[in-house]
Design a protein around this motif. Structure first.
Motif, PDB file in Angstrom:
ATOM      1  N   ALA A 182       0.826  -1.204   0.000  1.00  0.00           N
ATOM      2  CA  ALA A 182       0.000   0.000   0.000  1.00  0.00           C
ATOM      3  C   ALA A 182       0.863   1.258   0.000  1.00  0.00           C
ATOM      4  O   ALA A 182       0.549   2.242  -0.685  1.00  0.00           O
ATOM      5  CB  ALA A 182      -0.931  -0.009   1.204  1.00  0.00           C
ATOM      6  N   ARG A 183       1.955   1.238   0.753  1.00  0.00           N
ATOM      7  CA  ARG A 183       2.863   2.396   0.762  1.00  0.00           C
ATOM      8  C   ARG A 183       3.448   2.638  -0.623  1.00  0.00           C
ATOM      9  O   ARG A 183       3.590   3.780  -1.067  1.00  0.00           O
ATOM     10  CB  ARG A 183       3.993   2.172   1.765  1.00  0.00           C
ATOM     11  N   GLU A 184       3.794   1.559  -1.303  1.00  0.00           N
ATOM     12  CA  GLU A 184       4.360   1.690  -2.641  1.00  0.00           C
ATOM     13  C   GLU A 184       3.332   2.236  -3.614  1.00  0.00           C
ATOM     14  O   GLU A 184       3.639   3.069  -4.473  1.00  0.00           O
ATOM     15  CB  GLU A 184       4.886   0.341  -3.119  1.00  0.00           C
ATOM     16  N   ARG A 185       2.087   1.786  -3.472  1.00  0.00           N
ATOM     17  CA  ARG A 185       1.038   2.216  -4.396  1.00  0.00           C
ATOM     18  C   ARG A 185       0.598   3.651  -4.124  1.00  0.00           C
ATOM     19  O   ARG A 185       0.273   4.394  -5.062  1.00  0.00           O
ATOM     20  CB  ARG A 185      -0.162   1.270  -4.268  1.00  0.00           C
ATOM     21  N   VAL A 186       0.555   4.044  -2.852  1.00  0.00           N
ATOM     22  CA  VAL A 186       0.063   5.378  -2.474  1.00  0.00           C
ATOM     23  C   VAL A 186       1.140   6.050  -1.615  1.00  0.00           C
ATOM     24  O   VAL A 186       1.046   6.074  -0.386  1.00  0.00           O
ATOM     25  CB  VAL A 186      -1.273   5.290  -1.706  1.00  0.00           C
ATOM     26  N   PRO A 187       2.176   6.598  -2.244  1.00  0.00           N
ATOM     27  CA  PRO A 187       3.299   7.133  -1.469  1.00  0.00           C
ATOM     28  C   PRO A 187       2.914   8.234  -0.493  1.00  0.00           C
ATOM     29  O   PRO A 187       3.576   8.427   0.527  1.00  0.00           O
ATOM     30  CB  PRO A 187       4.243   7.662  -2.565  1.00  0.00           C
ATOM     31  N   GLY A 188       1.842   8.962  -0.785  1.00  0.00           N
ATOM     32  CA  GLY A 188       1.435  10.043   0.099  1.00  0.00           C
ATOM     33  C   GLY A 188       0.633   9.599   1.301  1.00  0.00           C
ATOM     34  O   GLY A 188       0.303  10.423   2.180  1.00  0.00           O
ATOM     35  N   ALA A 189       0.306   8.322   1.383  1.00  0.00           N
ATOM     36  CA  ALA A 189      -0.502   7.810   2.494  1.00  0.00           C
ATOM     37  C   ALA A 189       0.377   7.449   3.678  1.00  0.00           C
ATOM     38  O   ALA A 189       1.540   7.077   3.531  1.00  0.00           O
ATOM     39  CB  ALA A 189      -1.291   6.585   2.051  1.00  0.00           C
ATOM     40  N   THR A 190      -0.204   7.551   4.864  1.00  0.00           N
ATOM     41  CA  THR A 190       0.387   6.960   6.059  1.00  0.00           C
ATOM     42  C   THR A 190      -0.198   5.563   6.189  1.00  0.00           C
ATOM     43  O   THR A 190      -1.420   5.402   6.233  1.00  0.00           O
ATOM     44  CB  THR A 190       0.039   7.778   7.319  1.00  0.00           C
ATOM     45  N   VAL A 191       0.653   4.554   6.212  1.00  0.00           N
ATOM     46  CA  VAL A 191       0.170   3.173   6.274  1.00  0.00           C
ATOM     47  C   VAL A 191       0.808   2.481   7.478  1.00  0.00           C
ATOM     48  O   VAL A 191       2.034   2.450   7.608  1.00  0.00           O
ATOM     49  CB  VAL A 191       0.477   2.387   4.987  1.00  0.00           C
ATOM     50  N   LEU A 192      -0.035   1.935   8.345  1.00  0.00           N
ATOM     51  CA  LEU A 192       0.396   1.319   9.601  1.00  0.00           C
ATOM     52  C   LEU A 192       0.275  -0.196   9.510  1.00  0.00           C
ATOM     53  O   LEU A 192      -0.777  -0.714   9.125  1.00  0.00           O
ATOM     54  CB  LEU A 192      -0.475   1.817  10.760  1.00  0.00           C
TER      55      LEU A 192
END
Length: 285
Positions: free
Chosen positions: A81-91
């Motif tokens: 998910a981090r790779e797909r949406v770099p602007g997201a905070t993913v925990l």
């Protein structure tokens, strides 16, 4: 199934899910669209995606200008998910009991979204209470969960040959608690209302969504797409691990041909297409 078992399952399943991301995006597109309509994320809102997987909803909400945070119990899923949406905070945390406000500092969430990510809690009331505590007063909830297994061939179409072969060598598989963590744990509307109500959510509503999973989205007959998805599931991985040592590579290849034959016997208008039946659940904090 405990939440630790759930974590291990989704860590193991992550590679198959990510490898087939485009397939899942395509066949679940009607669910994604229904959730975005029900939740209606807007620019400037803070959105939490529970069980974010490889980031489909995160990407969609971010495209609408929302500040997006994802949480997933599977670290490999969170990485994707981090790779797909770099602007997201993913925990990479267990949403059931993690301190989400501390892990993702900022103002409380305006919207909680989830596509098939909230059926796996060992303590659903505790989990939904914890999630509500991270939300602003009046925040919205919009989640998708499966209806019954009988309404959803996704759990059985193309798997019978694999399951039969496993049971031939290992005996019947253990029956699962229908209310334990699992895909159809929230299939019963009254139970969903009771769980969310006990967790402090109000205005709980369930709307049925019936749609078609179309593995022929790319112009093919969808057989290889469906087979790849099956092999990435718990059943597919179990079948491979159990049966390859017993059957050898040639025997395993022959078994997969049986799966292909089963799928081709159920083509609809020339492709693998089958019904999907979910609840779109909405509520307010």
């Amino acid at each position: 199934m405990s939440n630790e078992q759930v974590r291990r399952t989704w860590v193991d399943n992550a590679a198959g899910w990510v490898a087939n991301e485009s397939t899942y995006d395509a066949i679940f597109a009607p669910v994604t669209a229904a959730l975005l309509e029900a939740g209606a994320p807007t620019a400037g809102e803070r959105v939490l995606d529970v069980g974010c997987g490889s980031g489909t909803l995160l990407a969609a909400a971010a495209e609408r200008g929302a500040e997006v945070v994802g949480v997933d119990i599977s670290a490999p899923m969170a990485d994707a998910a981090r790779e797909r949406v770099p602007g997201a905070t993913v925990l990479a945390l267990d949403a059931q009991d993690a301190d989400l406000a501390a892990a993702a500092p900022g103002r409380p969430f305006d919207l909680l979204l989830s596509r098939f990510g909230v059926m796996f809690f060992a303590d659903p009331v505790g989990a939904f209470t914890n999630l509500r505590s991270a939300c602003a007063p009046g925040a919205r909830l919009a989640v998708a969960c499966w209806r019954t297994a009988a309404e959803n061939p996704i759990f059985t179409l193309g798997t019978s040959a694999l399951v039969d072969a496993i049971e031939t060598h290992h005996g019947p598989r253990e029956a699962r608690d229908p209310h334990g963590p699992g895909p159809v744990a929230l299939a019963e509307p009254d139970r969903v209302r009771a769980l969310l109500g006990a967790a402090g959510w109000s205005d709980v509503d369930l709307r049925p969504l019936d749609y078609t999973h179309d593995h022929g989205y790319d112009g093919s007959d969808g057989v290889e797409s469906r087979l790849a998805a099956i092999l990435g599931t718990t059943t597919g991985r179990e079948a491979h691990d159990v049966l390859v040592p017993l059957l050898g590579e040639d025997g395993w290849a022959a078994l997969l041909d049986d799966v292909r034959a089963e799928l081709r016997a159920h083509l609809v208008d020339g492709a693998v297409r089958y019904p999907g039946a979910v609840w779109i659940v909405t509520a307010a904090a």
